[in-house]
Structures are given as C-alpha cells and as structure tokens.
Design an enzyme around this catalytic site. Structure first.
Site, mmCIF file in Angstrom:
data_model
loop_
_atom_site.group_PDB
_atom_site.id
_atom_site.type_symbol
_atom_site.label_atom_id
_atom_site.label_comp_id
_atom_site.label_asym_id
_atom_site.label_seq_id
_atom_site.Cartn_x
_atom_site.Cartn_y
_atom_site.Cartn_z
ATOM 1 C CG ASN A 194 -0.406 -0.253 2.510
ATOM 2 O OD1 ASN A 194 0.740 -0.663 2.625
ATOM 3 N ND2 ASN A 194 -1.165 0.021 3.552
ATOM 4 C CG ASP A 226 -2.088 -5.426 4.692
ATOM 5 O OD1 ASP A 226 -2.834 -6.145 5.366
ATOM 6 O OD2 ASP A 226 -1.453 -4.472 5.162
ATOM 7 C CG HIS A 270 -6.898 -5.819 5.772
ATOM 8 N ND1 HIS A 270 -6.282 -5.040 6.728
ATOM 9 C CD2 HIS A 270 -8.205 -5.455 5.781
ATOM 10 C CE1 HIS A 270 -7.174 -4.244 7.279
ATOM 11 N NE2 HIS A 270 -8.358 -4.474 6.729
ATOM 12 C CG HIS A 324 -3.988 -7.692 10.726
ATOM 13 N ND1 HIS A 324 -5.190 -8.020 10.163
ATOM 14 C CD2 HIS A 324 -3.473 -6.691 9.972
ATOM 15 C CE1 HIS A 324 -5.413 -7.240 9.112
ATOM 16 N NE2 HIS A 324 -4.384 -6.441 8.967
ATOM 17 C CG ASP A 363 -0.305 -4.333 10.758
ATOM 18 O OD1 ASP A 363 0.164 -3.837 9.716
ATOM 19 O OD2 ASP A 363 -1.496 -4.202 11.095
ATOM 20 C CG PHE A 387 -7.431 2.249 11.211
ATOM 21 C CD1 PHE A 387 -8.081 1.845 12.367
ATOM 22 C CD2 PHE A 387 -8.202 2.725 10.151
ATOM 23 C CE1 PHE A 387 -9.459 1.892 12.475
ATOM 24 C CE2 PHE A 387 -9.590 2.773 10.245
ATOM 25 C CZ PHE A 387 -10.219 2.366 11.407
ATOM 26 N N GLY A 388 -3.187 2.362 12.814
ATOM 27 C CA GLY A 388 -1.860 1.755 12.786
ATOM 28 C C GLY A 388 -0.948 2.206 13.917
#
Length: 424
Positions: A92, A150, A177, A230, A303, A321-322
């Site tokens: 990504n 993903d 994902h 994940h 991740d 997110f992350g």
C-alpha cells in the site's frame, strides 16, 4: 575476515547452552565451545543469548509515496534495532507495486537503501482498488514475495477465487487483510463496551470473521495457500482452527498488540490505540492466546505501521489506523509472557523466526552450519524504558511508550555484517 562470536548462549530445545560461532563469507561456518578465533573480527557475547534474526512478514515501509511517515532506510534501521533481519513490505505505497515496472522500482529502492533483507509484496488488484486484477505471473517473475491488497479486503468473492486459482498454479501465497466493507459502519475501534463508553463508532467482529470464513472456502476450492493477516477475533480463531482440521491450507498471524491489549486498555480518545483490526474484547484476547499456543495461529507479525505525529494527534475518529512495532516487539513479549512463565523462551523465539520462515518457505530463522548469518544478540537481563524519542523509525505512534521492559536486542548481524549495535 569473517566474525568470531564467543561466549554466547544458544537455545538447544528449551535450554540455553554456551557456544562460539564462526562466520565466514556471510554464513555460519561452525558452532561449538571448542572453537578458537583464527584472525576474525571478535565479538564477545558476554554470556548473552544469540538467536536467529527475527522474520516479520507484515510490515509497512511507506516508501515510495509516504516518505514523511517512513522510508526504507529508516524502517530497516528500526527493524534492525528490534532484531529483525528479514521483513516483508506491504504494497500500500504510491505507486502500488501492481506492475512489473512499479515492482522493479520498489526493488531498486530496497537494493539502494535497505540495511536488512526486504521482500516486497505485489498487489492483487491495480492500485489496490479492487476493480482489476494484476498480472500475477509477471509480478512473481519480478520478485514478488506473495500477493495481497493489505489494508483493504478483497470484496468480490469471484476476484478472490480467480486470484487463488492462479496463485496456486504459481505456488505463491495469497495474503489477506480480512474485512467486509459493508460491515464496518464507519467504525474506529472495536464495537463493544468501551466504544459505547467513549461514544465512538465501533467495528463489529463479524466484519473480519465473515471474510475469513468466505476465503477459507475459496482457498479450499482453489487449492491455494491462504494466509490471514492480524487475526483479532474469537470467531476468526474458531473458523481457522476448523479449516486446519479439515485440511485446508490456511495459515495465520497475530500481532504483539492484540496479544498485549484489549479494548479495556484504551484510556480515552487516544489514536495511539487506533489500529485495524482494532483492539478487541477480553474473550477475543483469550482466544488469540489459545490459538497461538495450539498452533491455530502460526506466528507473530508486527504490522509495523508508522504515521506522522500530527496525523495521530487528530483523535480516534480522524487519525489513520496503525501503530509501530519493530523496536518494542521482543522486549514487550518477553517481559509479559516469558518472564511470567506463560510462554517458554523457545516458543517466543520460534514464533518470531522459524515459524514464519517455514510458513512461507524461506531459508531463514535457524542457526546452523551453512546457514546465512542473520543473528540477533539479546540481553535478557537488560531493563529499559520504551522511549519513543529514541526510536529509529520515523513513527512514534505506539501505546507502549513509557513502559519498562526486560530483554532487549543489543546487536543485529545481517549476512555476516553488524547492521546495528547498542551504542554503549
């Protein structure tokens, strides 16, 4: 000249045993207490533990296109500091590695800037837009590690099935994902007790598990190796366990943060606790632990997902997110689970090295004569606070800042070269 690593302890089964290691031309030549240096560069391990370099098959390096968040150079420095010597970079980026030209560009950046081994994924669809499939055969020929979109789930079952059929013919893994977009409902955290307390929109568990259940049946029909990213819910663990018992070729990973935290740990509107999938309920946390211990979940992947500090300052509803993971994974897991006696040291090392390597057929994750010399020296007695200001990653987005952990990497060796060592 090679390296001579002396006075180190190596795992033999569940026991640590003293050894010396000779490294010649980037490979482990021999091991044994009887060995003497023969003019090599000497490293005194001082009784610390030597382990295979860690393997992480799920990381985000952001380059090309997201260099403000992370670069291949900063990301691999961060990984080396965490003890990782092989990492697999998600696609990504911008541009997405969806054509041979774009993948060649990524591989050129890796060759120029990476301190450790970086294996790039290629995307399943053009621009990860879910509309048009990529040329998987061509991408494999140009060095794709595996195929994934993903960050987004493949929404159309037919597209996933055709991808799996082709990947099976190419003997390549499809990595997913898992998220049904129609079930997200604009959520930013787990749909549960804590989201209601905070008044924030929730993502239900079924958004993940229904996609995994679908994909497992498609993988069975296609005869493909299907790997789930994940995993976060008890229902997901259950369907993966059932699929493995039925003989479906499915593997799965779990992250350190899903093993360490639940929704109850989210203190308020703090986006350092915002990741996708989100931190789930206590019963999900318990199912993840049971699944890892019984082999339903195969290994641990970070991740690692760095973001700029100003992005994460926007609160749960607006921030991306992350969280980052390279530099904290081992000390957090060692402190929480090995020191408490819940896991053995051998289990933890296996989940970070040989297990991921075996799942994807990589010739790494062990310390044996003839093996490439990817090694990490671990001080299991070293106690230190997690200081985000000291991170080598550009990202400092973690909920673990300020925690004190025991057990830290102090040197990382990649292909016989020291690529990181503790300054002191």
């Amino acid at each position: 000249m090679g390296l001579f690593i002396k006075n180190v302890n190596i795992l033999n089964g569940e026991q640590l045993e003293e050894t010396n290691i000779r490294v010649t031309d980037g490979r482990i030549e021999e091991l044994g207490t009887h060995l003497k240096a023969q003019g090599e560069t000497e490293i005194d391990g001082k009784g610390r533990m030597i382990a295979p370099g860690f393997v992480d098959v799920h990381v985000h390096l952001r380059e090309p296109g997201g260099e403000k968040k992370e670069t291949i150079e900063s990301g691999t420095k961060s990984a080396a500091r965490g003890g990782y010597t092989t990492i697999c970079a998600m696609p990504n980026t911008r541009p997405v590695p969806d054509t041979k030209e774009n993948l060649d560009h990524v591989n050129g950046l890796i060759e120029k800037n990476a301190l450790i081994r970086v294996l790039p994924y290629a995307s399943i669809t053009i621009r990860e837009a879910g509309k048009e499939r990529t040329n998987l055969k061509e991408l494999k020929q140009h060095g794709a590690f595996a195929f994934t979109d993903d960050g987004v789930g493949i929404q159309e079952a037919a597209m996933m099935l055709e991808t799996m059929k082709e990947a099976a013919e190419l003997d390549m893994a499809v990595v997913a994902h898992c998220e049904d977009n129609s079930l997200i409902y604009g959520g930013v955290m787990h749909d549960g007790k804590r989201s209601r307390e905070l008044g924030l929109p929730g993502i239900p568990s079924v958004a993940e598990s229904v996609h995994i259940a679908r994909d497992i049946l498609l993988a069975e029909a296609a005869g493909a190796h299907y790997h789930v990213c994940h995993v976060s819910t008890k229902e997901s663990v259950r369907v993966i366990r059932d699929a493995k018992r039925a003989g479906v070729r499915v593997t799965a990973e779990v992250t350190p943060h899903h093993l360490l935290l639940t929704e109850e740990d989210i203190p308020g509107d703090d986006a350092n606790y915002k990741m996708n999938p989100p931190l789930r309920a206590r019963e999900d946390y318990e199912a993840l632990h049971a699944g890892l211990l019984d082999g339903t979940l195969d290994f641990i992947a970070t991740d690692h997902a760095p973001h700029a500090a100003e992005e994460k300052a926007n609160g749960m509803e607006k921030a991306p997110f992350g969280i980052v993971g390279f530099e904290t994974a081992f000390p957090l897991l060692y402190t929480e689970f090995v020191q408490s006696g819940k896991w053995t040291l051998a289990q933890l090392i296996g989940w970070l090295t040989k297990k991921p390597a075996d799942v994807f057929g990589l010739p790494y994750g062990t310390i044996e004569g003839g093996q490439v010399a990817d090694l990490v020296l671990l001080d299991l007695n070293k106690q230190q606070e997690i200081r985000t200001e000291d991170f080598l990653s550009k990202g400092t987005n973690t909920p673990f800042g300020g925690q004190t952990c025991t057990g830290w990497p102090v040197m990382t060796i990649f292909g016989g070269d020291i690529v990181w060592q503790e300054e002191n």
